[in-house]
Design a protein around this motif. Structure first.
Motif, PDB file in Angstrom:
ATOM      1  N   LYS A   1       0.839  -1.197   0.000  1.00 13.14           N
ATOM      2  CA  LYS A   1       0.000   0.000   0.000  1.00 13.14           C
ATOM      3  C   LYS A   1       0.878   1.253   0.000  1.00 13.14           C
ATOM      4  O   LYS A   1       1.864   1.340   0.726  1.00 13.14           O
TER       5      LYS A   1
ATOM      6  N   ASP B   1      -1.873  -6.559  -2.105  1.00 14.63           N
ATOM      7  CA  ASP B   1      -2.578  -5.282  -2.032  1.00 14.63           C
ATOM      8  C   ASP B   1      -1.632  -4.165  -2.474  1.00 14.63           C
ATOM      9  O   ASP B   1      -0.625  -3.895  -1.815  1.00 14.63           O
TER      10      ASP B   1
ATOM     11  N   SER C   1      -2.884  -1.019  -3.247  1.00 13.84           N
ATOM     12  CA  SER C   1      -3.709   0.194  -3.174  1.00 13.84           C
ATOM     13  C   SER C   1      -2.830   1.420  -2.932  1.00 13.84           C
ATOM     14  O   SER C   1      -1.916   1.404  -2.108  1.00 13.84           O
TER      15      SER C   1
ATOM     16  N   VAL D   1      -5.531  -6.698  -5.289  1.00 15.75           N
ATOM     17  CA  VAL D   1      -6.474  -5.591  -5.179  1.00 15.75           C
ATOM     18  C   VAL D   1      -5.726  -4.266  -5.267  1.00 15.75           C
ATOM     19  O   VAL D   1      -4.606  -4.122  -4.767  1.00 15.75           O
ATOM     20  N   CYS D   2      -6.359  -3.312  -5.947  1.00 16.57           N
ATOM     21  CA  CYS D   2      -5.839  -1.948  -6.020  1.00 16.57           C
ATOM     22  C   CYS D   2      -7.027  -0.997  -5.901  1.00 16.57           C
ATOM     23  O   CYS D   2      -7.755  -0.783  -6.872  1.00 16.57           O
ATOM     24  N   ASN D   3      -7.237  -0.460  -4.718  1.00 19.54           N
ATOM     25  CA  ASN D   3      -8.394   0.410  -4.497  1.00 19.54           C
ATOM     26  C   ASN D   3      -8.238   1.771  -5.166  1.00 19.54           C
ATOM     27  O   ASN D   3      -9.219   2.410  -5.526  1.00 19.54           O
ATOM     28  N   HIS D   4      -7.027   2.228  -5.308  1.00 17.55           N
ATOM     29  CA  HIS D   4      -6.757   3.462  -6.046  1.00 17.55           C
ATOM     30  C   HIS D   4      -5.268   3.497  -6.343  1.00 17.55           C
ATOM     31  O   HIS D   4      -4.461   2.843  -5.678  1.00 17.55           O
ATOM     32  N   GLY D   5      -4.897   4.245  -7.369  1.00 14.95           N
ATOM     33  CA  GLY D   5      -3.493   4.334  -7.753  1.00 14.95           C
ATOM     34  C   GLY D   5      -3.357   4.999  -9.103  1.00 14.95           C
ATOM     35  O   GLY D   5      -4.343   5.282  -9.793  1.00 14.95           O
TER      36      GLY D   5
ATOM     37  N   ARG E   1      -9.708   0.467  -9.649  1.00 16.10           N
ATOM     38  CA  ARG E   1      -9.505   1.848  -9.191  1.00 16.10           C
ATOM     39  C   ARG E   1      -8.121   2.372  -9.553  1.00 16.10           C
ATOM     40  O   ARG E   1      -7.674   3.378  -9.014  1.00 16.10           O
TER      41      ARG E   1
END
Length: 599
Positions: A257, A279, A281, A303-307, A330
């Motif tokens: 992260k 992860d 993110s 998973v990548c919630n934002h970037g 994301r």
């Protein structure tokens, strides 16, 4: 540490210390001072006597004098002789002074040599101390009985690396080598998991942006390691690459992260992820690279919630995805300015078997004012009319089950490429996606059982007043020409929003139901229709073009193409291949424009 390691380490120490001694000053041949002074005095008397004798012969001797002299001349002669003697005495004084200077310089050189000897002795003592600390730390880390002792070895090596700049890489190599060691089956009970996590914690602390002493620029070789939980949150790499090639994730989470790759990178090439999760993110890639090339996702997740990918790359090229879910929905890749350059996000040559790849619900756009935006912590996404660059490439992929989803994504000025892919099963969905001045490239794709879904998608041609109604103007230009001349003035023509040049339909479904096509071209030029179904049922068309020029329908299997009954839709076709209209239901309101086929 064994004897070989000790010997090699002592060799390194000798190399480090081996600043060469200054060359020993040459010995100066010296005569005793009393003898030197005596020689000078005798030489002065001899020269004075010689001068007096020569003067006497010339001026005073009755037999040899050549001029008439007076007592004053004799006095002058004596003065000259004494002056010569005095000059020679002065030369003797200079000799004495020179000898004193030589003695002083020799003493200074002796003092310097003694000082250097003292410094080297002190350095040897320091290196001996560092060597002993290194040896003791390695012994502690290699302890098989107590995890607490191994933990003390980890911290000892970290402390030594901070104090010993010349041996810092050596300390890091030992820590990384420990990570590469096989993991015992009783990792939980033995406390080994805590030791390994501590190693990663130490590495992480020295790769943070605000770390007092950063280890960026050094090697981190953890290739082939068995991983069971890794925390590298918020690290920043500008020169280093963390090498996890051929590593195996046995469980837990690899947490990256807030990762910032600004010239550095992380390499998971040929890694195997059979469990756990990765992860990334908050990842930020600028001139760096995060590689999962040829990796295997066999039950794990990502998973990548934002970037954001600014001017670097995240690569899944050649990877195999089976029973895993990769959610990059994301992540914002910024398109390159040239499609020949590597795309910021690539899945080229990947194999997807019952896996899921989510790439939707985000904006794919161009970024202008990159440097200024990043410095201010802002990303000004500018919509433009360029289609040169790529965001994502999935060239030559094999989809045999599973899902690739761009659902609800928004594309502004760029290219999504699935060229030469083989879609043998599963689904590719662009449902409810929006394409503005963008191109989805399926050129050379083989449809062999997959469903490609554009339901409720929106296609819009170039934006801006200067390029408005580009497709409609192109059609009007062709309508004014005879059929045989239309292919001669084919260019310039609008870039297709959906590009399927030379694709092959063996089976499968291309769904464009309920989609909106506004001043855009769907290009099926040269497609081999050998089966399957293409449907645009109830599509909403505004100056839309379906281009079937040079499409092939002369096969035993019938391809069904369903078109909407919309007067704002134009179909371009050619009858070179036994008349495609026999296999397409053309609604009454649809305009048909014939173009000569090319041989």
């Amino acid at each position: 540490m064994d004897s070989d390691d000790g010997a090699s380490f002592r060799t390194v120490v000798r190399m480090v210390e081996g600043a060469t001694e200054p060359a020993r000053s040459r010995g100066v041949g010296r005569v005793p001072l009393f003898a030197a002074i005596s020689v000078v005095v005798l030489l002065a008397l001899a020269i004075a006597g010689l001068v007096g004798f020569v003067g006497w012969l010339i001026l005073m001797n009755p037999q040899t004098k050549i001029v008439t002299t007076s007592p004053k001349d004799a006095l002058d002669l004596a003065k000259v002789a004494l002056a010569v003697a005095g000059g020679i005495g002065g030369a003797g004084a200079l000799v004495v002074g020179f000898r004193k200077q030589l003695a002083a310089e020799a003493e200074h050189l002796r003092n310097e040599r003694e000082h250097r000897r003292g410094d080297r002795a002190e350095q040897r003592e320091v290196y001996r101390s560092l060597n002993e600390r290194f040896h003791q730390a390695v012994i502690l880390l290699g302890n098989k009985e107590s995890p607490a002792v191994r933990l003390s070895g980890v911290y000892s090596l970290a402390s030594l690396a901070e104090d010993w700049s010349l041996g810092r890489q050596q300390c890091i190599d030992v820590l990384c080598a420990y990570i590469r060691l096989p993991v015992a089956p009783d990792i939980e009970d033995s406390g080994e998991r805590e030791v390994r996590r501590t190693v990663f914690s130490v590495i992480r602390e020295h790769l943070l942006e605000d770390a007092p002493q950063r280890w960026d620029g050094l090697r981190f070789d953890m290739s082939g390691a068995n991983l069971d939980g890794v925390n590298l949150d918020n690290i920043k790499l500008q020169r280093s690459t963390l090498d996890f090639s051929r590593a195996k994730l046995l469980g837990g989470q690899i947490s990256l992260k807030g990762l910032a790759l600004e010239g550095g990178g992380i390499n998971f090439r040929q890694a195997q992820f059979a469990a756990g999760e990765i992860d990334i993110s908050g990842v930020f890639v600028d001139r760096g690279r995060l590689s999962f090339e040829d990796a295997e996702f066999l039950g794990s997740g990502l998973v990548c919630n934002h970037g954001m990918i600014l001017t670097g790359q995240i690569s899944f090229a050649g990877c195999r995805i089976s029973g895993s879910r990769l959610n990059l929905g994301r992540l914002s890749p910024i398109a390159t300015d040239d499609r020949r350059k590597p795309a910021p996000l690539t899945f080229d040559d990947a194999i997807i078997e019952d896996g899921q790849v989510y790439l939707g619900a985000l904006d794919y756009e161009h970024l202008e004012g990159v440097s200024e935006g990043v410095e201010q912590g802002q990303s000004n996404l500018i919509r433009g009319s360029r289609r040169d660059g790529c965001w994502v490439t999935l060239r030559h992929i094999l989809l045999n089950g599973g899902l690739v989803s761009f659902r609800e994504a928004r594309f502004n000025s760029g290219v999504i490429s699935l060229e030469n892919a083989v879609l043998a099963g599963g689904e590719v969905t662009f449902a409810m996606a929006r394409f503005v001045a963008s191109e989805i490239n399926f050129a050379g794709v083989k449809f062999k059982g997959s469903t490609v879904d554009f339901e409720y998608a929106h296609f819009q041609g170039s934006r801006g007043e200067g390029s408005e109604r580009e497709a409609a103007q192109w059609i009007r230009r062709l309508e004014k020409l005879p059929v045989v001349e239309r292919d001669m003035v084919w260019d310039p023509h609008p870039v297709a929003a959906l590009q399927l040049n030379s694709a092959e339909f063996w089976d499968g479904v291309l769904v464009l139901d309920h989609c909106s096509i506004d001043d855009a071209v769907l290009d099926f030029v040269g497609v081999d229709f050998r089966g399957g179904r293409v449907t645009l049922a109830r599509a909403n068309c505004v100056r839309a073009v379906v281009n079937l020029w040079n499409s092939r329908f002369n096969y035993s299997s019938v391809t069904e193409i369903v078109l909407p009954d919309d007067k704002f839709l134009t179909v371009l076709w050619s009858d070179y291949y036994e008349g495609p209209l026999a296999r397409i239901g053309i609604p009454e309101k649809v305009s048909v424009l014939e173009v000569s086929a090319s041989d």
